[in-house]
Design an enzyme around this catalytic site. Structure first.
Site, mmCIF file in Angstrom:
data_model
loop_
_atom_site.group_PDB
_atom_site.id
_atom_site.type_symbol
_atom_site.label_atom_id
_atom_site.label_comp_id
_atom_site.label_asym_id
_atom_site.label_seq_id
_atom_site.Cartn_x
_atom_site.Cartn_y
_atom_site.Cartn_z
ATOM 1 N N ARG A 1 -41.813 58.340 -36.536
ATOM 2 C CA ARG A 1 -41.676 57.139 -37.346
ATOM 3 C C ARG A 1 -43.060 56.677 -37.793
ATOM 4 N NH1 ARG A 1 -37.516 53.250 -36.821
ATOM 5 N NH2 ARG A 1 -37.608 51.902 -38.650
ATOM 6 N N LYS B 1 -31.139 62.242 -41.101
ATOM 7 C CA LYS B 1 -31.987 61.797 -39.996
ATOM 8 C C LYS B 1 -33.042 62.879 -39.790
ATOM 9 C CE LYS B 1 -31.904 59.892 -35.367
ATOM 10 N NZ LYS B 1 -33.087 60.561 -34.856
ATOM 11 N N GLU C 1 -28.635 58.387 -45.174
ATOM 12 C CA GLU C 1 -29.790 59.279 -45.365
ATOM 13 C C GLU C 1 -29.748 60.351 -44.292
ATOM 14 O OE1 GLU C 1 -32.587 56.246 -44.627
ATOM 15 O OE2 GLU C 1 -32.038 55.198 -46.450
ATOM 16 N N PHE D 1 -38.148 55.600 -46.371
ATOM 17 C CA PHE D 1 -36.764 55.123 -46.530
ATOM 18 C C PHE D 1 -36.630 53.607 -46.614
ATOM 19 C CE2 PHE D 1 -37.224 56.625 -42.029
ATOM 20 C CZ PHE D 1 -37.284 55.386 -41.414
#
Ligand code: AMP
Length: 572
Positions: A244, A239, A237, A331
């Protein structure tokens, strides 16, 4: 409380982890379960279990005032004691001694102390809270006061972390560490975990939504070749350079937690609506990014600096939401279909995530469209206020060439680099392993903790701009370098204020500060050196950025430093 405080002194007196665990285990086992359950919470440095999210809302300044009043010491005397000891609890033990010897201490139980903590948490305003704290502290011995204050300020400073308390519980009640860890992770309550362990019922622990789980962390990879040396096929994926975020969703209730496990839902009021509507409980993992909704679907990420204005705010105006729109790039999924999914391989979780998000988008998008009657076009004002939840696109790669192409494409999209993940891997909360690898622009950066600061020179003369920083060496911090460039004047101004408020020792031109601030530092290369405690030094270190999203425990370790050094030596 008396017995607890005495045991804390014994724990503090030994530097050996195993001895600390043995003392805790013995203490827990010898106490009645109600007391042991509260002790486990207190020994983790908290007044209440994590999931409750109750806070005392009693600051250091208020406790300082209470201690000063109770001890009848002058401000100067108290300051001198604080300089020497660096901890208000320890100061209280010293200055309160004379006062209590004459009295008749009540020796409250731990359950009673926690009940008083609850009354303090529920009381409104510093006046009421201060009076209750004063009453509590006036009835106990100086040693008990020392630990009551330490629990109230959230740091026991006896070299004990929650993970060691977990080990002690396993030992005290004959369970395995992983059984204890699992129950504690699901419940977010080390006290309740202890009760289950004591009753031999750890397997009965069930997931409690809306308390944050630890996040899985990534290790750095220096090249595509290195990344592929750990696993053959990879799920890849982009970054994203944001923050987060772990989202808990159940029906219309949505709460979002940061990587430091703080709740940040209020900072992103546009996200809950976009996430709501899933019938059963779900936990997602992803990154909140400043997002350019532009013309194309689904838009693209903006640099981290754009998100800066949205961070650390409790209230967010509609204007700010319009100026800095965000998106939630999801994700991973850790819980769904009434099941904890972390032990499933990533490839399975990824498929489930697609399904769940597809279900959510039909329900919540239908609602959004209903609201705007088809007026919704991409990049419109409404769209910005109805932030997107986007499944982070996943690519497959099994050769370095494929990874290199993906890396370039990710950078062309304005992202930091790649996250390369092992499709077979489980989700390991709170651990940094080799199942997730990060490939970034800089060859390597280190996350470090600031331990000391100095006043600068030239135009930086009145501000604290030179930072000494450290990495973890076991459970202590070892200095590895010093840097003074990379931050803006505004950031330096803010940090100066913070450091002055959190100094542990004033050495004139230099302050030793509480090790709380995390920086990401970049450097040209690394040398072996005796100059710093860690045995390594960085060449041309510069501060890449402040990492308010990381807590000191997240900083890098000496093992990572060693690995970077060895890699550098091999390739030179
Ligand atoms: P770093 O902050 O440099 O240690 O890199 C790890 C961080 O990258 C994670 O904690 C996430 O916040 C972030 N990140 C961005 N994109 C992803 C992704 N696709 N998968 C996992 N983490 C990501």
């Amino acid at each position: 409380m008396k017995n607890f405080a005495q045991n804390c002194e014994r724990i503090a007196a030994t530097p050996k982890k195993l001895e600390k665990i043995a003392i805790v285990a013995e203490f827990l086992k010898s106490a009645p379960t109600d007391e042991a359950s509260v002790a486990a919470v207190f020994l983790s440095g908290r007044p209440f279990p994590v999931w409750e999210e109750t806070t005392l809302q009693v600051g250091g300044a208020l406790l300082w005032r209470v201690v000063r009043e109770l001890s009848a010491k002058s401000e100067a005397e108290l300051t001198a004691a604080y300089r020497k000891l660096g901890d208000l609890g320890a100061v209280a033990a010293e200055v309160l001694s004379a006062q209590v010897e004459a009295g008749d201490p009540a020796h409250p139980t731990l359950v009673e102390v926690q009940t008083t903590f609850r009354t303090i948490a529920a009381a409104r305003g510093p006046g009421a809270k201060g009076a209750l704290a004063r009453e509590l502290l006036s009835q106990v011995t100086p040693l008990e006061a020392k630990y009551i204050i330490k629990i109230m300020t959230g740091d026991l400073r006896i070299g004990l972390k929650e993970s060691l308390v977990e080990e002690a519980i396993a030992r005290a009640y004959g369970a395995t560490l992983s059984e204890v860890q699992r129950a504690n992770m699901l419940l977010g309550d080390i006290g309740e975990t202890l009760r289950l362990a004591a009753g031999g019922r750890l397997a009965k622990a069930r997931m409690r939504l809306f308390h944050p789980l630890g996040l899985m962390l990534a290790s750095p990879a220096a090249s595509s070749e290195e990344a592929l040396s750990y696993f053959e096929n990879s799920l890849v994926e982009d970054k994203y350079d944001g923050i987060r975020a772990q989202a808990h969703v159940s029906g219309d209730e949505v709460r979002i937690f940061s990587r430091t496990r703080d709740e940040i839902t209020e900072s992103f009021p546009e996200l809950p609506d976009a996430l709501a509507g899933l019938p059963e409980g779900v936990i997602f993992d992803g990154e909140i990014v400043a997002w350019d909704y532009g013309e194309e679907d689904p838009g693209r990420a903006l640099p981290f600096s754009a998100l800066g204005r949205r961070l650390g705010r409790k209230k967010v105006s509609e204007q700010l939401m319009r100026e800095v729109p965000v998106a939630y790039l999801v994700f991973d999924v850790l819980y769904g279909n009434n099941e904890l999914l972390i032990d499933r391989p990533l490839s399975e979780r990824a498929t489930l995530l697609d399904e769940l998000l597809a279900r959510r988008s039909t329900s919540s998008r239908a609602r959004t469209h209903g609201l705007h009657q088809g007026k919704l076009s991409f990049g419109s004002e409404e769209q910005r206020l109805n932030a997107q939840v986007i499944r982070a696109p996943v690519f497959n790669a099994s050769s370095a060439t494929e990874l290199d192409q993906l890396f370039e494409a990710a950078q062309a999209r304005g992202n930091e680099g790649l996250m390369i993940k092992d499709p077979e891997s489980a989700y390991t909360p709170g651990r940094r392993g080799k199942s997730w690898l990060k490939l970034k622009r800089e060859l390597a950066t280190l996350d470090v903790v600031v331990t000391a600061v100095e006043y600068g020179h030239g135009k930086r003369i009145g501000v604290l701009s030179d930072y000494t920083f450290a990495v973890w060496h076991g459970n202590r911090l070892a200095n590895i370098g010093k840097a003074y460039s990379g931050l803006t004047d505004a950031e330096i101004g803010e940090m100066t204020k913070w450091f002055l408020e959190h100094k542990v020792e004033d050495q004139g031109f230099r302050l030793i500060v509480e090790p709380k601030i995390v920086l990401e530092v970049a450097f040209n290369n690394m040398m072996r050196s005796d100059r710093h405690e860690s045995g390594y030094a960085l060449r041309f270190p510069r501060i890449a950025r402040l990492r308010p999203d990381k807590s000191p425990e997240d900083a890098d370790t000496i093992e990572t430093v060693r690995e970077i050094y060895e890699k550098q030596e091999r390739s030179s």
